[in-house]
Enzyme design. Sequence first.
Site, PDB file in Angstrom:
ATOM      1  N   LYS A  32       0.818  -1.219   0.000  1.00 28.61           N
ATOM      2  CA  LYS A  32       0.000   0.000   0.000  1.00 28.61           C
ATOM      3  C   LYS A  32       0.851   1.267   0.000  1.00 28.61           C
ATOM      4  O   LYS A  32       0.469   2.271  -0.613  1.00 28.61           O
ATOM      5  CB  LYS A  32      -0.975   0.010   1.163  1.00 28.61           C
ATOM      6  CG  LYS A  32      -0.374   0.138   2.545  1.00 28.61           C
ATOM      7  CD  LYS A  32      -1.462   0.122   3.602  1.00 28.61           C
ATOM      8  CE  LYS A  32      -0.894   0.193   5.012  1.00 28.61           C
ATOM      9  NZ  LYS A  32      -0.254   1.470   5.292  1.00 28.61           N
ATOM     10  N   THR A  33       2.010   1.252   0.683  1.00 27.79           N
ATOM     11  CA  THR A  33       2.867   2.441   0.684  1.00 27.79           C
ATOM     12  C   THR A  33       3.373   2.721  -0.723  1.00 27.79           C
ATOM     13  O   THR A  33       3.442   3.869  -1.160  1.00 27.79           O
ATOM     14  CB  THR A  33       4.052   2.255   1.652  1.00 27.79           C
ATOM     15  OG1 THR A  33       3.552   1.979   2.956  1.00 27.79           O
ATOM     16  CG2 THR A  33       4.913   3.503   1.699  1.00 27.79           C
ATOM     17  N   ASP A 218      -4.076   7.345   4.805  1.00 28.25           N
ATOM     18  CA  ASP A 218      -3.635   5.974   5.050  1.00 28.25           C
ATOM     19  C   ASP A 218      -4.252   5.455   6.353  1.00 28.25           C
ATOM     20  O   ASP A 218      -4.673   6.232   7.209  1.00 28.25           O
ATOM     21  CB  ASP A 218      -2.109   5.946   5.139  1.00 28.25           C
ATOM     22  CG  ASP A 218      -1.543   4.539   5.059  1.00 28.25           C
ATOM     23  OD1 ASP A 218      -2.295   3.607   4.716  1.00 28.25           O
ATOM     24  OD2 ASP A 218      -0.340   4.373   5.331  1.00 28.25           O
ATOM     25  N   GLU A 219      -4.294   4.131   6.519  1.00 28.06           N
ATOM     26  CA  GLU A 219      -4.807   3.476   7.735  1.00 28.06           C
ATOM     27  C   GLU A 219      -6.193   4.012   8.121  1.00 28.06           C
ATOM     28  O   GLU A 219      -6.467   4.333   9.277  1.00 28.06           O
ATOM     29  CB  GLU A 219      -3.834   3.653   8.906  1.00 28.06           C
ATOM     30  CG  GLU A 219      -2.424   3.175   8.633  1.00 28.06           C
ATOM     31  CD  GLU A 219      -2.293   1.659   8.592  1.00 28.06           C
ATOM     32  OE1 GLU A 219      -3.320   0.977   8.689  1.00 28.06           O
ATOM     33  OE2 GLU A 219      -1.160   1.164   8.455  1.00 28.06           O
ATOM     34  N   GLN A 249      -7.547  -5.097  10.010  1.00 26.11           N
ATOM     35  CA  GLN A 249      -6.441  -4.629  10.836  1.00 26.11           C
ATOM     36  C   GLN A 249      -6.859  -3.460  11.733  1.00 26.11           C
ATOM     37  O   GLN A 249      -6.021  -2.688  12.185  1.00 26.11           O
ATOM     38  CB  GLN A 249      -5.252  -4.216   9.959  1.00 26.11           C
ATOM     39  CG  GLN A 249      -4.661  -5.367   9.164  1.00 26.11           C
ATOM     40  CD  GLN A 249      -3.410  -4.975   8.406  1.00 26.11           C
ATOM     41  OE1 GLN A 249      -2.340  -4.771   8.970  1.00 26.11           O
ATOM     42  NE2 GLN A 249      -3.541  -4.873   7.087  1.00 26.11           N
ATOM     43  N   ARG A 604       2.590 -10.163  10.430  1.00 26.05           N
ATOM     44  CA  ARG A 604       3.869  -9.438  10.484  1.00 26.05           C
ATOM     45  C   ARG A 604       5.006 -10.332   9.991  1.00 26.05           C
ATOM     46  O   ARG A 604       6.100  -9.843   9.695  1.00 26.05           O
ATOM     47  CB  ARG A 604       4.212  -9.005  11.915  1.00 26.05           C
ATOM     48  CG  ARG A 604       3.269  -8.050  12.634  1.00 26.05           C
ATOM     49  CD  ARG A 604       2.917  -6.838  11.826  1.00 26.05           C
ATOM     50  NE  ARG A 604       1.705  -7.088  11.055  1.00 26.05           N
ATOM     51  CZ  ARG A 604       1.339  -6.381   9.987  1.00 26.05           C
ATOM     52  NH1 ARG A 604       2.083  -5.394   9.549  1.00 26.05           N
ATOM     53  NH2 ARG A 604       0.222  -6.657   9.338  1.00 26.05           N
TER      54      ARG A 604
END
Length: 725
Positions: A32-33, A218-219, A249, A604
């Site tokens: 996504k980044t 974002d997020e 998440q 992770r």
Amino acid sequence: MDILAALNPAQREAAEAINGPVLILAGPGSGKTRVITHRIAYLVKVCGISPHRIMAVTFTNKAAREMEERLKKLISGSVKELTMGTFHAICARILRQDGRVVGVEPRFVIYDRADQLSLVKRAIKETGFDPKQYIPSAVLSVISNSKSQVITPEAFIQRGSGNFDEVTGRTYEKYQQLLNQSNALDFDDLLMKVVQLFDSQPEVLDKYQERYIHLLVDEFQDTNLVQYRLVKQLAGKYRNVCVVGDPDQSIYSWRSADLRNIMNFEKDYPEARVVLLEQNYRSTKAILETASNIISANQERKPTQLWTENKQGELINIVSASTQQEEAQYVVNEVERLLRQGEVRLADCAVMYRTNAQSRALEEAFIRYGTPYKLVAGTRFYERREVKDVIAYLRLIHNQQDSVSLLRIINIPQRSIGERTLSQLASWANSLGISHYRALQLAVNPEDDKQPPFNPRTIRVLSGFYEIMEELIIRSRELGLVELFNLVVKKTGYREYIMNTTDGEERWENVLELRTVARQYSDLEPVEGLSVFLEGVTLVSDVDTYDESVGAVTLITLHQAKGLEFPVVFIVGLEEGILPHIRSFDDPAQMEEERRLCYVGVTRAKKRVYLIYALRRNLMGSSTANSPSRFLKDIPSHLIAGADLWRGEESQLRGSISCWESDTPAITIDLPELKAGDRVIHSQFGRGVVVSCHPVNDDSEVVVAFPGMGVKKLLLSFARLEKVG
């Protein structure tokens, strides 16, 4: 050069969808980044949008720095023109520029949690209540939650009912008055004040709407109500708002994050384009399948199907230990084994846990075996006493209205200024309606109609402190930040003071490390450098200071681990009552969040996952026999190393400990009738006060403030609350 050439088809679609609202559902490890940075580069290089007119909002400073570094390679010098940072940092900039119209002076300081607790305690006292009866942390939690919903003190008091609401409302009102007197904002104010600014000043809102024709967030699953309102305000004109997130998440409801923001985005923006990023580049197939099976039991989610071209990889290791000491020993032994075989470096390994208290046994094991480790957010650097002392001096130099900072350092180093003198100073300042520093100034240089209530000796010691501060304030207008820092340490005698304390050398090293941080602002003008530095050190988070290059095993909570990745992940404490946490047992929504937390931990990992539980655990003063977490039984046997052996053990435990089963038989009980202000007892949280109670379907949702445990939302049928008093 095709800026989007490196993207896969879904990523490219997300980057090119620039007109109107866009929802990008990005699974963990899906890049996504990369999508956000390439989307910005596409807007600038291909679409001709000025970087000055783009805002990109991240949730950590670390994410903003990473994004900036990537963008430098794509659009070089244009990065400086972008508005990029966290909600809090961006809102702080807006308020320094336009906040005066809502009563915010540009030289405001930002109070961290410790400052807020200190001020709430003072507000409780000054309102006439007892901080021992009304716990400051519980009251602050209610205030923070109110601000996250843009509820002012006046609105809170008006809608409140019962004794606890009355106490909290009056304390909230006094707390806000004390903040205003100190020209200070807390974290929640940074957001709430901007919403109020935009609501009350249409011309200011129009200025920002016109400037930012493209907004990226974002997020998005972690936004709260006030952040959501900010996004709607800023995007209200052009509606070019692109939000990126993953409902699976969402793990920060305790910070007032609202999952509904991302779940309902398409309802609020019916024309929104939805793009799914489902290809995972981080994890093996075995890890992804494990994570997918864990999260699929949740109801409140958007169905997605993660996949990867990575290899199948190692099976999942589920390990049982007798105690938390054996659990910790297993982790250290396994890390050492992997090191000996050359499969990992120390920095490749992370140990994750649900609560901070679990780190103690792990630290003891790592120390005993001499295996290097780093604890993320033990005592945070910026919360260390010596660091806060020096920052308090600098804050008072920057803003003389800052009463919290003045009260912190007026007698550090010791100047024979006791509690009685400070109480007199505070009372006199309040009676005159002036700041503590102004009262100090009048005590040293009295005016005819304002005679201080101090004896000559007290005035002498107050004068000594005042004269030091006045010199520092004057010099701050001409000295760079590092020179000012050095002068503060010299004039106050702080080095000599700290070297005469326990661990003086270590504490002095922390002061020097703070000076290293200050050097980053040495190219700014004196006043600006101090202002930007103070804002930066206040808004920093634990993850922002995380150094991936340190050669040590990382010990970190699952909440802090979001956004990070490691080749090898150990998750300890996979037990009923730990993960999922016992607080979630009474609340289906909280149980789903616990499942998301487990999902975040597993995703992770790149190559190996160890899921570990202890049969007996001593934690927080009690010993408990725990059954394995219900999340473990969602993992198919073909993904588990030694599955037959583990399933046999699990079957025995399931038969002996009933809480393994989540579908326990219903029990009919008489529910107490509760209202705000009633006192109750909970088996886990102890005594508390009901904040509110209202019907939900065939049940009731009750909100209770438990001293020392915070404010909890409970379903009445599950909570088993006993009404007392």
